[in-house]
Design a protein around this motif. Structure first.
Motif, PDB file in Angstrom:
ATOM      1  N   GLN A  18       0.824  -1.206   0.000  1.00 53.15           N
ATOM      2  CA  GLN A  18       0.000   0.000   0.000  1.00 53.15           C
ATOM      3  C   GLN A  18       0.862   1.262   0.000  1.00 53.15           C
ATOM      4  N   ILE A  19       1.926   1.241   0.789  1.00 52.42           N
ATOM      5  CA  ILE A  19       2.842   2.388   0.842  1.00 52.42           C
ATOM      6  C   ILE A  19       3.516   2.565  -0.522  1.00 52.42           C
ATOM      7  N   GLN A  20       3.890   1.453  -1.136  1.00 50.87           N
ATOM      8  CA  GLN A  20       4.499   1.484  -2.471  1.00 50.87           C
ATOM      9  C   GLN A  20       3.503   2.069  -3.479  1.00 50.87           C
ATOM     10  N   TYR A  21       2.253   1.651  -3.357  1.00 52.53           N
ATOM     11  CA  TYR A  21       1.190   2.121  -4.257  1.00 52.53           C
ATOM     12  C   TYR A  21       0.957   3.625  -4.081  1.00 52.53           C
ATOM     13  N   LEU A  22       0.887   4.082  -2.826  1.00 49.82           N
ATOM     14  CA  LEU A  22       0.709   5.510  -2.556  1.00 49.82           C
ATOM     15  C   LEU A  22       1.899   6.315  -3.074  1.00 49.82           C
ATOM     16  N   ASP A  23       3.096   5.750  -2.935  1.00 49.15           N
ATOM     17  CA  ASP A  23       4.311   6.427  -3.427  1.00 49.15           C
ATOM     18  C   ASP A  23       4.277   6.628  -4.934  1.00 49.15           C
ATOM     19  N   SER A  24       3.576   5.726  -5.640  1.00 50.80           N
ATOM     20  CA  SER A  24       3.521   5.828  -7.100  1.00 50.80           C
ATOM     21  C   SER A  24       2.522   6.904  -7.557  1.00 50.80           C
ATOM     22  N   MET A  25       1.715   7.426  -6.608  1.00 53.27           N
ATOM     23  CA  MET A  25       0.738   8.463  -6.958  1.00 53.27           C
ATOM     24  C   MET A  25       1.414   9.835  -7.011  1.00 53.27           C
ATOM     25  N   ASN A  26       0.979  10.649  -7.946  1.00 53.04           N
ATOM     26  CA  ASN A  26       1.557  11.974  -8.138  1.00 53.04           C
ATOM     27  C   ASN A  26       1.235  12.893  -6.954  1.00 53.04           C
ATOM     28  N   GLY A  27       2.295  13.489  -6.381  1.00 57.33           N
ATOM     29  CA  GLY A  27       2.134  14.337  -5.194  1.00 57.33           C
ATOM     30  C   GLY A  27       1.262  15.553  -5.428  1.00 57.33           C
ATOM     31  N   GLU A  28       1.412  16.175  -6.603  1.00 60.63           N
ATOM     32  CA  GLU A  28       0.587  17.350  -6.927  1.00 60.63           C
ATOM     33  C   GLU A  28      -0.892  16.966  -6.958  1.00 60.63           C
ATOM     34  N   ASP A  29      -1.172  15.820  -7.587  1.00 59.33           N
ATOM     35  CA  ASP A  29      -2.563  15.342  -7.675  1.00 59.33           C
ATOM     36  C   ASP A  29      -3.132  15.105  -6.283  1.00 59.33           C
ATOM     37  N   LEU A  30      -2.322  14.516  -5.413  1.00 59.88           N
ATOM     38  CA  LEU A  30      -2.792  14.228  -4.052  1.00 59.88           C
ATOM     39  C   LEU A  30      -3.078  15.520  -3.287  1.00 59.88           C
ATOM     40  N   LEU A  31      -2.209  16.528  -3.453  1.00 64.69           N
ATOM     41  CA  LEU A  31      -2.417  17.814  -2.768  1.00 64.69           C
ATOM     42  C   LEU A  31      -3.665  18.523  -3.282  1.00 64.69           C
ATOM     43  N   LEU A  32      -3.951  18.347  -4.563  1.00 62.71           N
ATOM     44  CA  LEU A  32      -5.088  19.058  -5.163  1.00 62.71           C
ATOM     45  C   LEU A  32      -6.409  18.314  -5.034  1.00 62.71           C
ATOM     46  N   THR A  33      -6.358  16.978  -5.075  1.00 60.74           N
ATOM     47  CA  THR A  33      -7.629  16.234  -5.076  1.00 60.74           C
ATOM     48  C   THR A  33      -7.849  15.406  -3.812  1.00 60.74           C
ATOM     49  N   GLY A  34      -6.760  14.940  -3.190  1.00 58.31           N
ATOM     50  CA  GLY A  34      -6.902  14.061  -2.025  1.00 58.31           C
ATOM     51  C   GLY A  34      -7.447  12.693  -2.381  1.00 58.31           C
ATOM     52  N   GLU A  35      -7.570  12.413  -3.684  1.00 64.64           N
ATOM     53  CA  GLU A  35      -8.156  11.132  -4.116  1.00 64.64           C
ATOM     54  C   GLU A  35      -7.158   9.997  -3.921  1.00 64.64           C
ATOM     55  N   VAL A  36      -7.530   9.047  -3.073  1.00 70.78           N
ATOM     56  CA  VAL A  36      -6.678   7.894  -2.805  1.00 70.78           C
ATOM     57  C   VAL A  36      -7.513   6.634  -2.974  1.00 70.78           C
ATOM     58  N   SER A  37      -6.921   5.612  -3.585  1.00 65.58           N
ATOM     59  CA  SER A  37      -7.605   4.316  -3.636  1.00 65.58           C
ATOM     60  C   SER A  37      -6.707   3.306  -2.930  1.00 65.58           C
ATOM     61  N   TRP A  38      -7.305   2.206  -2.508  1.00 64.73           N
ATOM     62  CA  TRP A  38      -6.561   1.208  -1.732  1.00 64.73           C
ATOM     63  C   TRP A  38      -6.513  -0.111  -2.470  1.00 64.73           C
ATOM     64  N   ARG A  39      -5.384  -0.788  -2.368  1.00 63.43           N
ATOM     65  CA  ARG A  39      -5.292  -2.151  -2.896  1.00 63.43           C
ATOM     66  C   ARG A  39      -6.140  -3.048  -1.998  1.00 63.43           C
ATOM     67  N   PRO A  40      -6.667  -4.150  -2.552  1.00 61.31           N
ATOM     68  CA  PRO A  40      -7.405  -5.082  -1.680  1.00 61.31           C
ATOM     69  C   PRO A  40      -6.459  -5.719  -0.661  1.00 61.31           C
ATOM     70  N   LEU A  41      -7.013  -6.132   0.457  1.00 59.80           N
ATOM     71  CA  LEU A  41      -6.203  -6.768   1.499  1.00 59.80           C
ATOM     72  C   LEU A  41      -5.532  -8.018   0.919  1.00 59.80           C
ATOM     73  N   VAL A  42      -6.295  -8.784   0.157  1.00 60.94           N
ATOM     74  CA  VAL A  42      -5.745  -9.960  -0.534  1.00 60.94           C
ATOM     75  C   VAL A  42      -5.925  -9.747  -2.030  1.00 60.94           C
ATOM     76  N   GLU A  43      -4.822  -9.769  -2.758  1.00 60.41           N
ATOM     77  CA  GLU A  43      -4.880  -9.574  -4.215  1.00 60.41           C
ATOM     78  C   GLU A  43      -5.468 -10.818  -4.883  1.00 60.41           C
ATOM     79  N   LYS A  44      -6.442 -10.598  -5.770  1.00 54.33           N
ATOM     80  CA  LYS A  44      -6.970 -11.732  -6.544  1.00 54.33           C
ATOM     81  C   LYS A  44      -5.900 -12.185  -7.529  1.00 54.33           C
ATOM     82  N   ASN A  45      -5.167 -11.193  -8.069  1.00 59.45           N
ATOM     83  CA  ASN A  45      -4.067 -11.491  -8.970  1.00 59.45           C
ATOM     84  C   ASN A  45      -2.861 -10.693  -8.490  1.00 59.45           C
TER      85      ASN A  45
END
Length: 200
Positions: free
Chosen positions: A156-183
């Motif tokens: 999850q931390i790796q996934y958040l790190d891959s998100m653009n910082g400017e986008d996060l500051l402007l939108t706050g839009e975050v999505s989460w990986r599932p607890l258990v990946e189907k794939n």
């Protein structure tokens, strides 16, 4: 700690983004799956522990965005406590008990944050120890649950790190990986969010 001097974006824009980010911690998290897979009771305290973990991961990400990111962290935590208090009232918790619980939760929050911060910079054993202490409240008999959560936090931390910082500051839009990946191969880069000229 004061925030003097200019921020990258106006405070109200960051506040709106912070509210969206906090909301994503409570609305885009599959609490039922955490209850089931981590054998947690469906209680207010379990809800808080799961929310706290996701809020912390947002704080880790936003602290990388300079002064604006640190300001946003403060606002996210502010919204979290407002929500906790409101949920307690809706559940009909006596105001005296709620106040006592809030003090206890505040203490637990800072202890957990410190532990998670150290744990995430450590190896998996260090992170597992922090999760065992704070998330499982030292009551986890099944090492597979700890392993699952360590894996979840790392990806999850790796996934958040891959998100653009400017986008996060402007939108706050975050999505989460599932607890258990189907794939397990499906950990793709997130989509870039869209926002208009006003940053909304």
């Amino acid at each position: 700690m004061g925030f003097t001097g200019p921020l990258k974006y106006s405070k109200w824009k960051i506040k709106i983004a912070a509210l969206r980010m906090y909301t994503s911690c409570v609305e885009k998290t599959d609490f039922e799956e955490f209850f089931r897979r981590c054998q947690m009771p469906d209680t207010f305290n379990s809800w808080f522990l799961i929310t706290l973990l996701h809020v912390w991961m947002c704080l880790v990400r936003m602290k990388q965005e300079g002064r604006s990111g640190k300001y946003m962290c403060r606002i996210i935590v502010h919204f979290m406590w407002e929500d906790v208090e409101q949920r307690g009232r809706i559940m009909g918790v006596n105001s005296y008990i709620l106040k006592k619980n809030m003090m206890l939760m505040t203490n637990n929050f800072y202890v957990a944050i410190l532990g998670y911060d150290e744990g995430v910079l450590s190896d998996d054993r260090g992170l597992a120890a922090a999760l065992w202490r704070s998330f499982f409240n030292q009551k986890c008999e099944d090492p597979r649950q700890l392993e699952l959560l360590v894996e979840y936090v790392r990806k999850q931390i790796q996934y958040l790190d891959s998100m653009n910082g400017e986008d996060l500051l402007l939108t706050g839009e975050v999505s989460w990986r599932p607890l258990v990946e189907k794939n397990p191969q499906s950990i793709l880069k997130p989509h870039s969010p869209t926002y208009n000229d006003e940053g909304l």
